[in-house]
Design an enzyme around this catalytic site. Structure first.
Site, PDB file in Angstrom:
ATOM      1  CB  SER A   3      -7.197  -1.491   3.142  1.00 54.09           C
ATOM      2  OG  SER A   3      -7.682  -0.204   2.821  1.00 54.09           O
TER       3      SER A   3
ATOM      4  CE  LYS B 214      -7.734  -3.225  -0.098  1.00 54.24           C
ATOM      5  NZ  LYS B 214      -6.534  -2.888  -0.800  1.00 54.24           N
TER       6      LYS B 214
ATOM      7  CG  HIS C 164     -11.682  -2.256   1.848  1.00 53.03           C
ATOM      8  ND1 HIS C 164     -10.934  -1.429   1.025  1.00 53.03           N
ATOM      9  CD2 HIS C 164     -11.712  -1.633   3.050  1.00 53.03           C
ATOM     10  CE1 HIS C 164     -10.526  -0.372   1.708  1.00 53.03           C
ATOM     11  NE2 HIS C 164     -10.985  -0.474   2.937  1.00 53.03           N
ATOM     12  CG  ASN C 165      -9.870  -1.746  -2.827  1.00 50.73           C
ATOM     13  OD1 ASN C 165      -9.749  -1.727  -1.612  1.00 50.73           O
ATOM     14  ND2 ASN C 165      -8.841  -1.674  -3.635  1.00 50.73           N
TER      15      ASN C 165
ATOM     16  CD  GLU D 295     -10.620   2.645  -1.560  1.00 52.27           C
ATOM     17  OE1 GLU D 295     -10.184   1.878  -0.671  1.00 52.27           O
ATOM     18  OE2 GLU D 295      -9.942   2.955  -2.561  1.00 52.27           O
TER      19      GLU D 295
HETATM   20  N1  LIG Z   1      -0.652   2.147  -3.229  1.00 54.73           N
HETATM   21  C1  LIG Z   1      -1.638   1.846  -2.416  1.00 54.73           C
HETATM   22  O1  LIG Z   1      -2.273   2.696  -1.770  1.00 54.73           O
HETATM   23  C2  LIG Z   1      -2.010   0.415  -2.222  1.00 54.73           C
HETATM   24  C3  LIG Z   1      -1.461  -0.579  -3.005  1.00 54.73           C
HETATM   25  N2  LIG Z   1      -1.775  -1.886  -2.774  1.00 54.73           N
HETATM   26  C4  LIG Z   1      -1.179  -2.956  -3.580  1.00 54.73           C
HETATM   27  O2  LIG Z   1       0.120  -3.209  -3.063  1.00 54.73           O
HETATM   28  C5  LIG Z   1       1.014  -3.600  -4.119  1.00 54.73           C
HETATM   29  C6  LIG Z   1       2.202  -2.641  -4.153  1.00 54.73           C
HETATM   30  O3  LIG Z   1       1.678  -1.361  -4.385  1.00 54.73           O
HETATM   31  P1  LIG Z   1       2.631  -0.077  -4.497  1.00 54.73           P
HETATM   32  O4  LIG Z   1       3.568  -0.056  -3.365  1.00 54.73           O
HETATM   33  O5  LIG Z   1       1.710   1.076  -4.720  1.00 54.73           O
HETATM   34  O6  LIG Z   1       3.542  -0.357  -5.752  1.00 54.73           O
HETATM   35  P2  LIG Z   1       3.214  -0.586  -7.305  1.00 54.73           P
HETATM   36  O7  LIG Z   1       1.897  -1.252  -7.471  1.00 54.73           O
HETATM   37  O8  LIG Z   1       3.468   0.685  -7.999  1.00 54.73           O
HETATM   38  O9  LIG Z   1       4.356  -1.661  -7.664  1.00 54.73           O
HETATM   39  C7  LIG Z   1       5.696  -1.304  -7.666  1.00 54.73           C
HETATM   40  C8  LIG Z   1       6.527  -2.461  -7.152  1.00 54.73           C
HETATM   41  O10 LIG Z   1       6.340  -3.638  -7.953  1.00 54.73           O
HETATM   42  C9  LIG Z   1       7.621  -4.082  -8.393  1.00 54.73           C
HETATM   43  N3  LIG Z   1       7.503  -4.800  -9.648  1.00 54.73           N
HETATM   44  C10 LIG Z   1       6.772  -4.453 -10.716  1.00 54.73           C
HETATM   45  N4  LIG Z   1       6.906  -5.374 -11.711  1.00 54.73           N
HETATM   46  C11 LIG Z   1       7.752  -6.321 -11.238  1.00 54.73           C
HETATM   47  C12 LIG Z   1       8.268  -7.518 -11.759  1.00 54.73           C
HETATM   48  N5  LIG Z   1       7.939  -7.948 -12.981  1.00 54.73           N
HETATM   49  N6  LIG Z   1       9.127  -8.247 -10.994  1.00 54.73           N
HETATM   50  C13 LIG Z   1       9.454  -7.828  -9.768  1.00 54.73           C
HETATM   51  N7  LIG Z   1       8.983  -6.700  -9.202  1.00 54.73           N
HETATM   52  C14 LIG Z   1       8.137  -5.958  -9.926  1.00 54.73           C
HETATM   53  C15 LIG Z   1       8.414  -2.834  -8.513  1.00 54.73           C
HETATM   54  O11 LIG Z   1       9.774  -3.126  -8.584  1.00 54.73           O
HETATM   55  P3  LIG Z   1      10.785  -2.066  -9.275  1.00 54.73           P
HETATM   56  O12 LIG Z   1      11.075  -1.065  -8.236  1.00 54.73           O
HETATM   57  O13 LIG Z   1      11.923  -2.898  -9.667  1.00 54.73           O
HETATM   58  O14 LIG Z   1      10.054  -1.482 -10.454  1.00 54.73           O
HETATM   59  C16 LIG Z   1       8.006  -2.138  -7.233  1.00 54.73           C
HETATM   60  O15 LIG Z   1       8.646  -2.681  -6.105  1.00 54.73           O
HETATM   61  C17 LIG Z   1       0.180  -3.569  -5.408  1.00 54.73           C
HETATM   62  O16 LIG Z   1      -0.307  -4.854  -5.664  1.00 54.73           O
HETATM   63  C18 LIG Z   1      -0.967  -2.625  -5.054  1.00 54.73           C
HETATM   64  O17 LIG Z   1      -2.134  -2.893  -5.789  1.00 54.73           O
HETATM   65  C19 LIG Z   1      -2.598  -2.265  -1.755  1.00 54.73           C
HETATM   66  C20 LIG Z   1      -3.166  -1.310  -0.956  1.00 54.73           C
HETATM   67  C21 LIG Z   1      -2.958   0.102  -1.125  1.00 54.73           C
HETATM   68  O1  LIG Z   2      -6.347  -0.592  -2.323  1.00 52.26           O
HETATM   69  C1  LIG Z   2      -6.394   0.588  -2.086  1.00 52.26           C
HETATM   70  C2  LIG Z   2      -6.900   1.101  -0.798  1.00 52.26           C
HETATM   71  O2  LIG Z   2      -7.561   0.150  -0.068  1.00 52.26           O
HETATM   72  C3  LIG Z   2      -5.985   1.573  -3.138  1.00 52.26           C
HETATM   73  O3  LIG Z   2      -5.974   2.854  -2.611  1.00 52.26           O
HETATM   74  C4  LIG Z   2      -6.882   1.416  -4.285  1.00 52.26           C
HETATM   75  O4  LIG Z   2      -6.254   0.480  -5.161  1.00 52.26           O
HETATM   76  C5  LIG Z   2      -7.117   2.640  -5.090  1.00 52.26           C
HETATM   77  O5  LIG Z   2      -7.905   2.220  -6.154  1.00 52.26           O
HETATM   78  P1  LIG Z   2      -8.156   3.031  -7.474  1.00 52.26           P
HETATM   79  O6  LIG Z   2      -6.804   3.476  -7.984  1.00 52.26           O
HETATM   80  O7  LIG Z   2      -8.803   2.039  -8.374  1.00 52.26           O
HETATM   81  O8  LIG Z   2      -9.018   4.199  -7.097  1.00 52.26           O
END
Ligand SMILES: NC(=O)C1=CN([C@@H]2O[C@H](COP(=O)(O)OP(=O)(O)OC[C@H]3O[C@@H](n4cnc5c(N)ncnc54)[C@H](OP(=O)(O)O)[C@@H]3O)[C@@H](O)[C@H]2O)C=CC1
Ligand SMILES: O=C(CO)[C@H](O)[C@H](O)COP(=O)(O)O
Length: 482
Positions: free
Chosen positions: A134, A188, A191-192, A195
Site C-alpha cells: 500500500s 491488505k 486495509h483497503n 480506507e
Molecule cells: N495503483 C495503485 O495505487 C495500487 C495498485 N496495487 C496493485 O498492484 C498491481 C499493479 O497495479 P498498477 O501498477 O496500478 O497496474 P495495473 O493494475 O493497471 O496493471 C497493469 C500491469 O499489468 C500487466 N498485465 C495486465 N494483464 C496482463 C497479462 N494478462 N499478462 C501479463 N501482464 C499483464 C500490464 O502489462 P502491459 O503493460 O503489457 O499491459 C501492466 O504491467 C495491481 O494488482 C493493483 O491492484 C496495489 C496498491 C496500490
Molecule cells: O490498494 C490501494 C491503496 O492501498 C489502491 O489505491 C486501491 O486499490 C484503490 O481502490 P479503489 O480503486 O477501489 O478505490
C-alpha cells in the site's frame, strides 16, 4: 534491450505499470540489482530510458531472459493486474523456475486466490509470498507499507529486502511477516476496506462543513489542515486539504465542484464486505462506505428520486456554525476509531478461522507509514494491543474508551443535525449505531429471535437457563425444549 548491469539480479519485477515500475526503482535505489520485465516491452524500455541511471537494472524482453538474470534462489515480484492476469503470469513463469525459488505477488489479489496459488506452487517446491503493498505510486517509490504472507522460510529469504524498501517510522520498517498463505493479502484487503470507510467519513465531514456550517472549499481546506495537526493527523486528512484547496485551472472554480459525484471502485472494499459476511465479522462502517459509492454511481435512481421532499434549512451561521465545525471534528475522530476497530476485529475473526497467528499490534505498526490509511492514532492502536494482545475490541481499550466518551455528545449532535438537514451521513450514523450496539445491555435481537421462532420454529435460547426452546405459537403457546 542492452542490459545496464552485468551482475546477477538480486530480485526481479515483472509488471512495470505505475506500481511495479516504482517498486523496481525503489529496490534499485536501495542498492539491489533489479531485473525488470513487462509483457509489453515498451514499458521496460521507458523505465530504463527514464530511470536507468538511478541504479542497477537488468532489462529483459522475454520471460526466459528475465529468469536467467536472477540469482538463486530466484526472487521474482509479480506486479500486474489482479485476477486472471496474475494467473497468466504465474503460469508463464513457473515452468521456468526451480524448487526453492520465491514468487512474490504484490498485486491486490483476493486472499482466496493467494491461498490457492500458494498451495499449488508449494507442491512444486516453489514459495509463494502473497504480499499486500500500500502507498500508491509515491509509496511504491519512496517506501510503501508491505504485508507479506507465506512461509517463514520464504520470509527469511525476502523479508529483509522488503523491509529495506518499505517506509520506516521511528527507525522501524513498515513491513512484517503477517502469517501463512493468504494472510498478507487478507490484511491488505482489510486495509483497503478501512480506507473506504475513512474516505467516506472524511467526505461526510466535508459535506456537513459545506452545507450545514456554510464553509467554502478553501475554508474547509484550512479546517482540515488544522485538524491534521491534532488527533485526526493522517495522510487522508492531509490530501483532502490539498484537494479542497485546489482550483480548477480551466473554470477557476473549486476543483471538487468540477468532479462528477459518482465514486468508483476497483473492488477491494467490496471484497472486504463480502468476506466479512463469510467470516461473520460485523463491519457496517466499511459496508456503508461501499454502498455509498454504489449509490453515488446510480445516477438513474438519483434522477428519479431528486424531487422527493426534504427539509429546506439555511446553513448555520456565527457561533452555531463554529460549534458544528468542532463537533464534526469529534464525530469524525470517533467514527474513524470505530471503523478501524471493525477492521481489526475482522482480522482477528479471520485469523481464528484460518489458523493464522496475526500480531494485531504489528499490523498497527506497519500501517503507521507508507500506506494510505497511515494516521497518528495507529501508534495508539499499537500501544493498545501491546498492553493487551487479546483485546476483544479496540473500543474496550481504556484510552480509546475515554476518548469516545468525550466525543459522544458531539457525535450524537452531528448525526442529529445531519438528519434534520437531509445531509446523508451513513458513515457517521452507522459508526454511532455500532458503538451503541456494542455497549447496549440488551438488544432488540431478542425480539428478532422470537419472530423467527414464531414464523419458522427456528428456536431461541433463554436468559435464565441453558438449552434451546420453541413456543407452540399456533397452538397452546406452551414451550418445549428442542
Ligand atoms: N495503483 C495503485 O495505487 C495500487 C495498485 N496495487 C496493485 O498492484 C498491481 C499493479 O497495479 P498498477 O501498477 O496500478 O497496474 P495495473 O493494475 O493497471 O496493471 C497493469 C500491469 O499489468 C500487466 N498485465 C495486465 N494483464 C496482463 C497479462 N494478462 N499478462 C501479463 N501482464 C499483464 C500490464 O502489462 P502491459 O503493460 O503489457 O499491459 C501492466 O504491467 C495491481 O494488482 C493493483 O491492484 C496495489 C496498491 C496500490
Ligand atoms: O490498494 C490501494 C491503496 O492501498 C489502491 O489505491 C486501491 O486499490 C484503490 O481502490 P479503489 O480503486 O477501489 O478505490
Amino acid at each position: 534491450m542492452a542490459p545496464s548491469a552485468s551482475s546477477p539480479a538480486s530480485i526481479g519485477v515483472t509488471g512495470l505499470a505505475v506500481m511495479g515500475r516504482n517498486l523496481a526503482r525503489n529496490f534499485a535505489r536501495n542498492g539491489y540489482t533489479v531485473a525488470v520485465h513487462n509483457r509489453t516491452p515498451a514499458r521496460t524500455r521507458s523505465l530504463i530510458e527514464e530511470f536507468g541511471h538511478e541504479g542497477s537494472f537488468v532489462p529483459a524482453e522475454k520471460p526466459e531472459e528475465f529468469v536467467a538474470a536472477l540469482e538463486r534462489p530466484r526472487r521474482l515480484v509479480v506486479m500486474v493486474k489482479a485476477g486472471e492476469p496474475t494467473d497468466a503470469v504465474i503460469d508463464e513463469f513457473v515452468p521456468l523456475l526451480d524448487a526453492g525459488d520465491i514468487v512474490i505477488d504484490g498485486g491486490n489479489a483476493h486472499f482466496e486466490d493467494t491461498r490457492r496459488r500458494e498451495a499449488a506452487l508449494r507442491e512444486r517446491g516453489i514459495h509463494f509470498v502473497g504480499t499486500g503493498v500500500s502507498g500508491g505510486e509515491e509509496g511504491a517509490l519512496h517506501g510503501p507499507s508491505v504485508m507479506p504472507g507465506g512461509s517463514a522460510e520464504a520470509y527469511a529469504a525476502v523479508g529483509p529486502m522488503l523491509e529495506k524498501i518499505s517506509a520506516h517510522v521511528d527507525g522501524e520498517p513498515c513491513c512484517t511477516h503477517i502469517g501463512p498463505d493468504g494472510a498478507g493479502h487478507f490484511v491488505k484487503m482489510v486495509h483497503n476496506g478501512i480506507e473506504y470507510a475513512d474516505m467516506q467519513l472524511i467526505a461526510e465531514a466535508y459535506d456537513l462543513l459545506r452545507r450545514a456550517a456554510g464553509r467554502g472549499p478553501a475554508q474547509i481546506a484550512d479546517i482540515f489542515r488544522r485538524w491534521n495537526t491534532g488527533m485526526l493527523n493522517s495522510y487522508l486528512i492531509e490530501i483532502t486539504a490539498e484537494v479542497l484547496a485546489h482550483t480548477d485551472r480551466e473554470t477557476g472554480t473549486p476543483f471538487v465542484d468540477v468532479v462528477a459525484d459518482a465514486a468508483e471502485q476497483k473492488g477491494t472494499g467490496r471484497w472486504t464486505v463480502q468476506t466479512a459476511l463469510d467470516v461473520g465479522a460485523p463491519v457496517p462502517g466499511i459496508a456503508e462506505a461501499v454502498f455509498a459509492r454504489s449509490l453515488s454511481g446510480h445516477t438513474d435512481l438519483r434522477a428519479a428520486a431528486r424531487r422527493l421532499p426534504g427539509p429546506q434549512k439555511p446553513a448555520l451561521t456565527g457561533q452555531d456554525a463554529d460549534r458544528l465545525v468542532d463537533r464534526v471534528e469529534q464525530a469524525l475522530y470517533a467514527s474513524k476509531i470505530v471503523s478501524y476497530a471493525q477492521g481489526w476485529n475482522m482480522i482477528q475473526t479471520a485469523a481464528d478461522q484460518f489458523g493464522w497467528d496475526i500480531d494485531l499490534g504489528a499490523v498497527a505498526r506497519i500501517w503507521r507509514g507508507g500506506c494510505i490509511i497511515r494516521a497518528g492514532f495507529l501508534d495508539e492502536i499499537r500501544s493498545a494491543y501491546a498492553a493487551e494482545p487479546g483485546l476483544p475490541t479496540l473500543l474496550a481499550d481504556e484510552e480509546f474508551a475515554r476518548r469516545l466518551g468525550e466525543a459522544q455528545d458531539a457525535w450524537r449532535a452531528v448525526v442529529a443535525t445531519a438528519a434534520e438537514r437531509s445531509i446523508p451521513t451513513p458513515g457517521f450514523a452507522t459508526s454511532l449505531a455500532y458503538y451503541d450496539g456494542l455497549r447496549a445491555d440488551r438488544l432488540p435481537a431478542a425480539l428478532v429471535q422470537a419472530q423467527r421462532d414464531y414464523f419458522g420454529a427456528h428456536t431461541y435460547r433463554r436468559v435464565d437457563r441453558e438449552g434451546t426452546f420453541h413456543t407452540e405459537w399456533s397452538g397452546d403457546r406452551s414451550e418445549t425444549r428442542r
